[in-house]
Design an enzyme around this catalytic site. Structure first.
Site, PDB file in Angstrom:
ATOM      1  CG  HIS A 183      -2.812   3.133   2.989  1.00 37.02           C
ATOM      2  ND1 HIS A 183      -3.559   3.213   1.217  1.00 37.02           N
ATOM      3  CD2 HIS A 183      -3.298   1.925   3.121  1.00 37.02           C
ATOM      4  CE1 HIS A 183      -4.099   1.373   1.335  1.00 37.02           C
ATOM      5  NE2 HIS A 183      -3.395   0.905   2.303  1.00 37.02           N
ATOM      6  CB  CYS A 237      -0.841   0.213   1.405  1.00 37.96           C
ATOM      7  SG  CYS A 237      -2.125  -1.532   1.412  1.00 37.96           S
ATOM      8  CG  ASN A 270      -6.881  -0.815   0.601  1.00 40.00           C
ATOM      9  OD1 ASN A 270      -5.775  -0.538  -0.217  1.00 40.00           O
ATOM     10  ND2 ASN A 270      -5.984  -1.343   2.330  1.00 40.00           N
TER      11      ASN A 270
END
Ligand code: UT7
Length: 302
Positions: free
Chosen positions: A229, A89, A259
């Site tokens: 994020h 990520c 996500n």
């Protein structure tokens, strides 16, 4: 598919929708190619002027060659070299800092950095710890030398290897190559200890954001936009609250995309670009598998 509810997902994660790339033989580069073509059109840079393309992804089209090579080929970046970065990520953040160093060296003028993942290819749709969170997405940015003092000001990249056993894909690499058993045991999917990752993500992102602000003599008040994020709205809120930043100054698109791993930061920048003014100070932060994490301060250039 799993024992969950729309209500639970919305309240515990903030996710209302996710995108899934469908179609036989479609890979991450199928999302990247339109993003890069769009970027080239908008920035009026010709494909042959691109020097370097960096793809941050944990879901390459194939293990070999790098997805960057598919992008070079399909976008006709005939003078570019390229490579992939695996930082989960935090991939876009790690890639942005890498791209910045290539540009700062003076040898490269047009560098494309991409964050992209087809998470649906490695998600177990029988595992409610992961399948409700992850989606597919890609975004791309162009870095050029700055002549007006705008651009990337500072970066801190970190790693915390306590995360090695908390978020991983067990098989498919050289330690456990794919075989009938690994497939039968569902070992090609992502596993995470959600609670531990949650805690580490809040601590990691808020800590590194405080550190980069202090190092630059700044406070939360000096930040126009926090670009975090997008893993869980509760992680985003906890991080921004620790910095005293309101939601109005925080880029949020988790409700639309979930996500998307390396895709979240460039998708945020793209979604909010019409609200950005040259000189706006952005604080980007991410946290992911590894653990990898970090923060970048930049002033928006165009
Ligand atoms: O990008 C970096 C990678 N990932 C992340 O950053 C994700 C970080 N973690 C998370 O976002 C959250 O931990 C999850 C969304 C994965 C889970 O949410 P949580 O609030 O930490 O749930 P929990 O594991 O503490 O479970 C709370 C309750 C439990 O039930 P009981 O024991 O209270 O009866 C779980 O069994 O919620 C239950 N539960 C679910 N219920 C419906 C857990 N997952 C689900 C689900 N649907 N999907």
């Amino acid at each position: 598919m799993v024992d969950t509810s729309d209500e639970w997902i919305k309240t515990r994660t903030g996710i209302h929708e996710r995108r899934i790339l469908k179609g036989e033989g479609k890979g991450t580069s199928d999302m990247i190619v339109p993003a890069v073509n769009n970027l080239l059109n908008n920035s009026q840079v010709r494909p042959e002027e691109i020097d370097l393309v960096i793809v941050a992804t944990i879901t390459p089209d194939r293990m070999l060659p790098a997805t960057a090579m598919h992008v070079v080929k399909r976008c006709r970046l005939i003078n570019a070299f390229g490579f992939d970065i695996n930082a989960a990520c935090s991939g876009f953040l790690y890639g942005l800092e890498t791209a910045r160093r290539f540009v700062e060296s003076g040898s490269y003028k047009n560098v494309i950095i991409i964050g992209a993942d087809k998470m649906s290819s490695i998600i177990d749709y029988q595992d409610r710890n992961t399948c409700i969170i992850f989606g597919d997405g890609a975004g791309a940015a162009l870095l050029q030398p700055s002549t007006n003092g705008l651009g990337i000001q500072d970066a801190i990249l970190r790693a915390d290897s306590s995360g090695v056993e908390l978020l991983y894909q067990h098989a498919g690499g050289s330690a456990y190559p794919p075989n009938e058993e690994t497939v039968a045991n569902r070992e090609h999917f992502v596993y995470q200890d959600g609670k531990q990752v949650f805690k580490a993500a809040v601590q990691g992102m808020s800590g590194v954001c405080q550190d980069i602000l202090e190092r630059n003599g700044l406070t939360g008040d000096d930040i126009d936009w926090l670009v975090p994020h997008q893993a869980n709205i509760r992680i985003i809120d906890a991080t921004r609250e620790r910095m005293g930043l309101p939601r109005e100054k925080t880029m949020i698109n988790i409700h639309k995309y979930g996500n998307t791993t390396a895709g979240t930061l460039p998708l945020c920048l793209w979604g909010y670009k019409d609200q950005l003014k040259p000189g706006d100070r952005l604080l980007l932060t991410a946290f992911g598998g590894g653990f990898t994490y970090g923060a970048i301060i930049l002033t928006w250039g165009c």
